[in-house]
Design a protein around this motif. Structure first.
Motif, PDB file in Angstrom:
ATOM      1  N   PRO A 237       0.720  -1.239  -0.077  1.00 14.95           N
ATOM      2  CA  PRO A 237      -0.070   0.088   0.046  1.00 14.95           C
ATOM      3  C   PRO A 237       0.763   1.249   0.101  1.00 14.95           C
ATOM      4  O   PRO A 237       0.256   2.437  -0.653  1.00 14.95           O
ATOM      5  CB  PRO A 237      -0.853   0.059   1.425  1.00 14.95           C
ATOM      6  N   GLY A 238       2.165   1.305   0.711  1.00 19.62           N
ATOM      7  CA  GLY A 238       2.775   2.391   0.688  1.00 19.62           C
ATOM      8  C   GLY A 238       3.677   2.886  -0.555  1.00 19.62           C
ATOM      9  O   GLY A 238       4.427   3.654  -0.678  1.00 19.62           O
ATOM     10  N   ILE A 239       3.344   2.106  -1.675  1.00 19.56           N
ATOM     11  CA  ILE A 239       4.029   2.346  -3.126  1.00 19.56           C
ATOM     12  C   ILE A 239       3.643   3.600  -3.674  1.00 19.56           C
ATOM     13  O   ILE A 239       2.488   4.051  -3.484  1.00 19.56           O
ATOM     14  CB  ILE A 239       3.980   1.209  -3.993  1.00 19.56           C
TER      15      ILE A 239
ATOM     16  N   ASP B 201       0.882  11.060  -2.893  1.00 18.61           N
ATOM     17  CA  ASP B 201       1.464  10.347  -3.560  1.00 18.61           C
ATOM     18  C   ASP B 201       1.679   8.881  -3.689  1.00 18.61           C
ATOM     19  O   ASP B 201       2.047   8.242  -4.322  1.00 18.61           O
ATOM     20  CB  ASP B 201       2.972  10.818  -3.104  1.00 18.61           C
ATOM     21  N   VAL B 202       1.346   8.637  -2.245  1.00 20.67           N
ATOM     22  CA  VAL B 202       1.232   6.842  -2.248  1.00 20.67           C
ATOM     23  C   VAL B 202      -0.096   6.417  -1.768  1.00 20.67           C
ATOM     24  O   VAL B 202      -0.954   7.005  -1.412  1.00 20.67           O
ATOM     25  CB  VAL B 202       2.185   6.669  -1.088  1.00 20.67           C
ATOM     26  N   ALA B 203      -0.245   5.038  -2.089  1.00 25.53           N
ATOM     27  CA  ALA B 203      -1.407   4.578  -2.130  1.00 25.53           C
ATOM     28  C   ALA B 203      -1.906   4.111  -0.686  1.00 25.53           C
ATOM     29  O   ALA B 203      -0.949   3.741   0.120  1.00 25.53           O
ATOM     30  CB  ALA B 203      -1.636   3.046  -2.905  1.00 25.53           C
ATOM     31  N   ALA B 204      -3.216   4.357  -0.302  1.00 25.34           N
ATOM     32  CA  ALA B 204      -3.632   4.174   1.027  1.00 25.34           C
ATOM     33  C   ALA B 204      -4.046   2.772   1.332  1.00 25.34           C
ATOM     34  O   ALA B 204      -4.453   2.327   2.515  1.00 25.34           O
ATOM     35  CB  ALA B 204      -4.168   5.063   1.465  1.00 25.34           C
ATOM     36  N   GLY B 205      -4.112   1.960   0.370  1.00 28.04           N
ATOM     37  CA  GLY B 205      -5.029   0.739   0.343  1.00 28.04           C
ATOM     38  C   GLY B 205      -4.875   0.009  -0.840  1.00 28.04           C
ATOM     39  O   GLY B 205      -4.706   0.552  -1.923  1.00 28.04           O
ATOM     40  N   VAL B 206      -6.162  -1.102  -1.006  1.00 36.29           N
ATOM     41  CA  VAL B 206      -6.175  -1.714  -2.153  1.00 36.29           C
ATOM     42  C   VAL B 206      -7.901  -1.882  -2.416  1.00 36.29           C
ATOM     43  O   VAL B 206      -8.575  -2.511  -1.285  1.00 36.29           O
ATOM     44  CB  VAL B 206      -5.714  -3.083  -1.996  1.00 36.29           C
ATOM     45  N   HIS B 207      -8.164  -1.546  -3.460  1.00 37.48           N
ATOM     46  CA  HIS B 207      -9.541  -1.957  -3.880  1.00 37.48           C
ATOM     47  C   HIS B 207      -9.893  -3.389  -4.202  1.00 37.48           C
ATOM     48  O   HIS B 207     -10.754  -4.082  -3.767  1.00 37.48           O
ATOM     49  CB  HIS B 207     -10.035  -1.041  -5.110  1.00 37.48           C
TER      50      HIS B 207
ATOM     51  N   LEU C  73      -0.172  -4.739 -20.990  1.00 34.75           N
ATOM     52  CA  LEU C  73      -0.717  -3.940 -19.856  1.00 34.75           C
ATOM     53  C   LEU C  73      -2.201  -3.617 -19.894  1.00 34.75           C
ATOM     54  O   LEU C  73      -2.662  -3.145 -20.948  1.00 34.75           O
ATOM     55  CB  LEU C  73      -0.048  -2.587 -19.482  1.00 34.75           C
ATOM     56  N   SER C  74      -2.969  -3.569 -19.049  1.00 37.90           N
ATOM     57  CA  SER C  74      -4.409  -3.243 -18.736  1.00 37.90           C
ATOM     58  C   SER C  74      -4.580  -1.974 -19.000  1.00 37.90           C
ATOM     59  O   SER C  74      -5.754  -1.435 -19.497  1.00 37.90           O
ATOM     60  CB  SER C  74      -5.096  -3.919 -17.562  1.00 37.90           C
ATOM     61  N   HIS C  75      -3.642  -1.087 -18.639  1.00 32.10           N
ATOM     62  CA  HIS C  75      -3.653   0.234 -18.648  1.00 32.10           C
ATOM     63  C   HIS C  75      -4.619   1.025 -17.470  1.00 32.10           C
ATOM     64  O   HIS C  75      -4.913   2.150 -17.618  1.00 32.10           O
ATOM     65  CB  HIS C  75      -4.264   0.950 -19.782  1.00 32.10           C
ATOM     66  N   THR C  76      -4.674   0.158 -16.441  1.00 30.89           N
ATOM     67  CA  THR C  76      -5.265   0.940 -15.500  1.00 30.89           C
ATOM     68  C   THR C  76      -4.373   2.217 -14.790  1.00 30.89           C
ATOM     69  O   THR C  76      -3.206   2.274 -14.920  1.00 30.89           O
ATOM     70  CB  THR C  76      -5.654  -0.016 -14.221  1.00 30.89           C
ATOM     71  N   HIS C  77      -5.180   3.184 -14.431  1.00 24.50           N
ATOM     72  CA  HIS C  77      -4.843   4.450 -14.060  1.00 24.50           C
ATOM     73  C   HIS C  77      -4.642   4.538 -12.554  1.00 24.50           C
ATOM     74  O   HIS C  77      -4.523   5.632 -12.045  1.00 24.50           O
ATOM     75  CB  HIS C  77      -5.538   5.680 -14.718  1.00 24.50           C
ATOM     76  N   ALA C  78      -4.966   3.418 -12.008  1.00 19.96           N
ATOM     77  CA  ALA C  78      -5.256   3.609 -10.403  1.00 19.96           C
ATOM     78  C   ALA C  78      -3.968   2.360 -10.052  1.00 19.96           C
ATOM     79  O   ALA C  78      -4.203   1.690  -8.895  1.00 19.96           O
ATOM     80  CB  ALA C  78      -6.285   3.016  -9.860  1.00 19.96           C
ATOM     81  N   GLY C  79      -2.923   2.429 -10.792  1.00 22.56           N
ATOM     82  CA  GLY C  79      -1.989   1.216 -10.253  1.00 22.56           C
ATOM     83  C   GLY C  79      -0.787   1.707  -9.897  1.00 22.56           C
ATOM     84  O   GLY C  79      -0.643   2.904  -9.594  1.00 22.56           O
ATOM     85  N   PRO C  80       0.105   1.214  -9.273  1.00 25.08           N
ATOM     86  CA  PRO C  80       1.646   1.584  -8.826  1.00 25.08           C
ATOM     87  C   PRO C  80       2.596   2.185  -9.985  1.00 25.08           C
ATOM     88  O   PRO C  80       2.459   1.762 -11.069  1.00 25.08           O
ATOM     89  CB  PRO C  80       2.246   0.532  -8.187  1.00 25.08           C
TER      90      PRO C  80
ATOM     91  N   GLY D  41      10.602   4.317  -2.735  1.00 24.85           N
ATOM     92  CA  GLY D  41      11.566   3.405  -2.284  1.00 24.85           C
ATOM     93  C   GLY D  41      11.251   1.989  -2.387  1.00 24.85           C
ATOM     94  O   GLY D  41      11.831   1.072  -2.370  1.00 24.85           O
ATOM     95  N   GLU D  42       9.816   1.792  -2.580  1.00 23.90           N
ATOM     96  CA  GLU D  42       9.070   0.552  -2.817  1.00 23.90           C
ATOM     97  C   GLU D  42       9.369  -0.169  -4.067  1.00 23.90           C
ATOM     98  O   GLU D  42       8.939  -1.284  -4.593  1.00 23.90           O
ATOM     99  CB  GLU D  42       7.554   0.652  -2.486  1.00 23.90           C
TER     100      GLU D  42
END
Length: 469
Positions: free
Chosen positions: A23-25, A36-42, A106-113, A126-127
């Motif tokens: 999640p911190g990536i 800047d960093v993700a807070a969780g996973v859908h 690639l699926s092209h999701t815009h909610a990825g890392p 750093g991740e």
């Protein structure tokens, strides 16, 4: 009289891995984002591998033939030439495959890392190095497992329709916007491959879905890692079929959902279910795996009734792969300093994101007046596949399918290369669309890509690698 379903008869194997990042990536993909960093996973991000091979004696791969391997992953886009090649070259070496026999889509999701090491010094960066290592390991393991699982199988192709995709090129008050155009026309074609084992039970092995629609439902308001709508699409199809569902993003440069740029994950799931139900409806039109329809007789009634029944059908064993290149010209690009001055009036976050993308374009990609743009051309039985790294507009797949109507044709963006290069239509250049001023490629590039793909597809379509039955 027999009506054959377009198909492939050979060997197939499917495998999957979870590639959900920590999640911190870093996951900042939008200019207006204040984080800047993700807070969780859908939903989990996945990577799936499909291996294909011609069948030799006793169901083993034909002697001397390397398999075709298609890998699809819930990732956005490679942001640099070196970033993509470092992973794919290592994968080619690990699998001992020639370049024409591996597709990494690639699926092209815009909610990825972020997967770009150039972001390593930013928050969450750093991740990235560790995640890239896990991604390579997952791709290698899945591909090897799919190759090891090769077994006699068939792929039958069906065509469906889905209205999720809409044209996203809107001219409003003299300004070219990126969003739903109510007056625009969108390609609604779904191409679906049903993969089934050639055993007595016709065990489902997987479903391959090719559809053109940007996964841009979720935007800067959503801090969750998500596959966007392809996630719910896969989950819904898999619940009904009992087998993995693989997704290939089509020529979606100018296609996206009508309702997008939101933070509500339920909207993305609703979009995915819409595509999934269209996929399942198309699958239900197919006859049983490994069969065709034969006119078996006439029943006299109030009218003479034609009776059709399913009969065994072997399917085409043709399998071929080519890699080609097409030379594309660059347009005259402004300097980074000129761009910074031009964008001085917009918010700093959006300006910085635009400049980072512009810098990536000039790093390793724009090195001369032209670029050799690669394309991959596969034949899978009666079907053809054309893939390339960029983001072509829907005109590409519409035109190719109209010109080559005799075969199912999969068209895939964002394969084996940096995915930041748009290939817009001439009309998009004329109206100053985002895709036209963002791309380094000159007008006419889409048309040259089309000509090269058509020539290559015609050549691959004429290559017969039939094995004596």
């Amino acid at each position: 009289m027999i009506v054959e379903t377009p198909s492939f008869a050979g060997l197939a194997g499917v495998a999957r891995r979870d590639i959900t990042p920590p999640p911190g990536i870093r996951a900042r993909n939008w200019g207006p984002a204040t984080w800047d960093v993700a807070a969780g996973v859908h939903r989990p991000l996945t990577l799936s591998a499909l291996a294909l091979a011609a069948a030799g004696e006793e169901g083993a791969p034909a002697a001397g033939e390397r398999p075709l391997v298609l890998i699809e992953a819930d990732l956005g886009w490679w942001r640099g030439v070196d970033s993509e090649w470092a992973l794919r070259s290592a994968l080619l070496e690990a699998l001992d495959l020639p370049p024409e026999r591996l597709l990494f889509a690639l699926s092209h999701t815009h909610a990825g890392p972020s997967t770009d090491l150039g972001d390593a010094d930013l928050d969450g960066g750093g991740e990235i190095a560790g995640y890239r290592g896990r991604l390579l390991a997952a791709a290698t393991e899945a591909a090897r497992e799919a190759i090891g699982a090769l077994r006699p199988a068939t792929i039958e192709w069906a065509t469906g329709r889905c209205a999720l995709a809409a044209e996203r090129e809107l001219l409003r008050e003299g300004r070219a916007l990126v969003g739903f155009n109510p007056a625009g026309a969108a390609d609604d074609t779904l191409l679906i491959g049903r993969i089934a084992a050639a055993d007595e039970r016709r065990t489902p092995l997987g479903t391959l879905v090719n559809y053109a629609c940007h996964p841009t439902t979720l935007a800067w308001q959503c801090r969750l890692i998500s596959p966007d709508w392809p996630g719910a699409m896969r989950a819904t199809v898999e619940a009904a079929t009992g087998a993995p569902c693989l997704f290939l993003q089509g020529a979606s440069g100018d296609l996206a959902p009508r309702e997008q740029y939101v933070g509500d994950v339920e909207v993305a799931d609703r979009h995915g279910r819409a595509v999934a139900h269209a996929v399942l409806a198309a699958l239900e039109t197919l006859p049983p795996p490994g069969s065709a329809l034969e006119l078996s007789g006439v029943q006299e009634s109030g009218a003479p009734l034609a009776l059709w029944e399913a009969v065994p059908h072997a399917g085409s064993r043709a399998l071929a792969a080519e890699r080609r290149e097409v030379e594309l010209a660059f347009r005259e690009l402004p300097t980074l300093a000129q761009l910074a001055a031009e964008w001085a009036g917009i918010d700093p976050q959006s300006r910085d994101e635009r400049l980072r993308r512009a810098r990536a374009l000039r790093d390793g990609y724009v090195e001369g007046p032209t670029v050799r743009h690669p394309i991959w051309l596969w034949r899978i039985g009666d079907a053809l596949l054309a893939a390339h790294p960029g983001e072509a507009f829907q005109w590409l797949q519409r035109t190719l399918r109209a010109e080559l109507p005799e075969r199912p044709l999969l068209v895939a963006n964002l394969v084996n290369g940096p995915g930041f290069v748009y290939l817009p239509t001439q009309a998009a250049y004329d109206r100053g669309a985002y895709a036209a001023w963002q791309t380094p490629l000159a007008a006419g590039s889409l048309e040259r890509l089309h000509a090269a793909m058509k020539e290559g597809l015609e050549a691959v379509g004429n290559v017969e690698k039939e094995i004596a039955r």
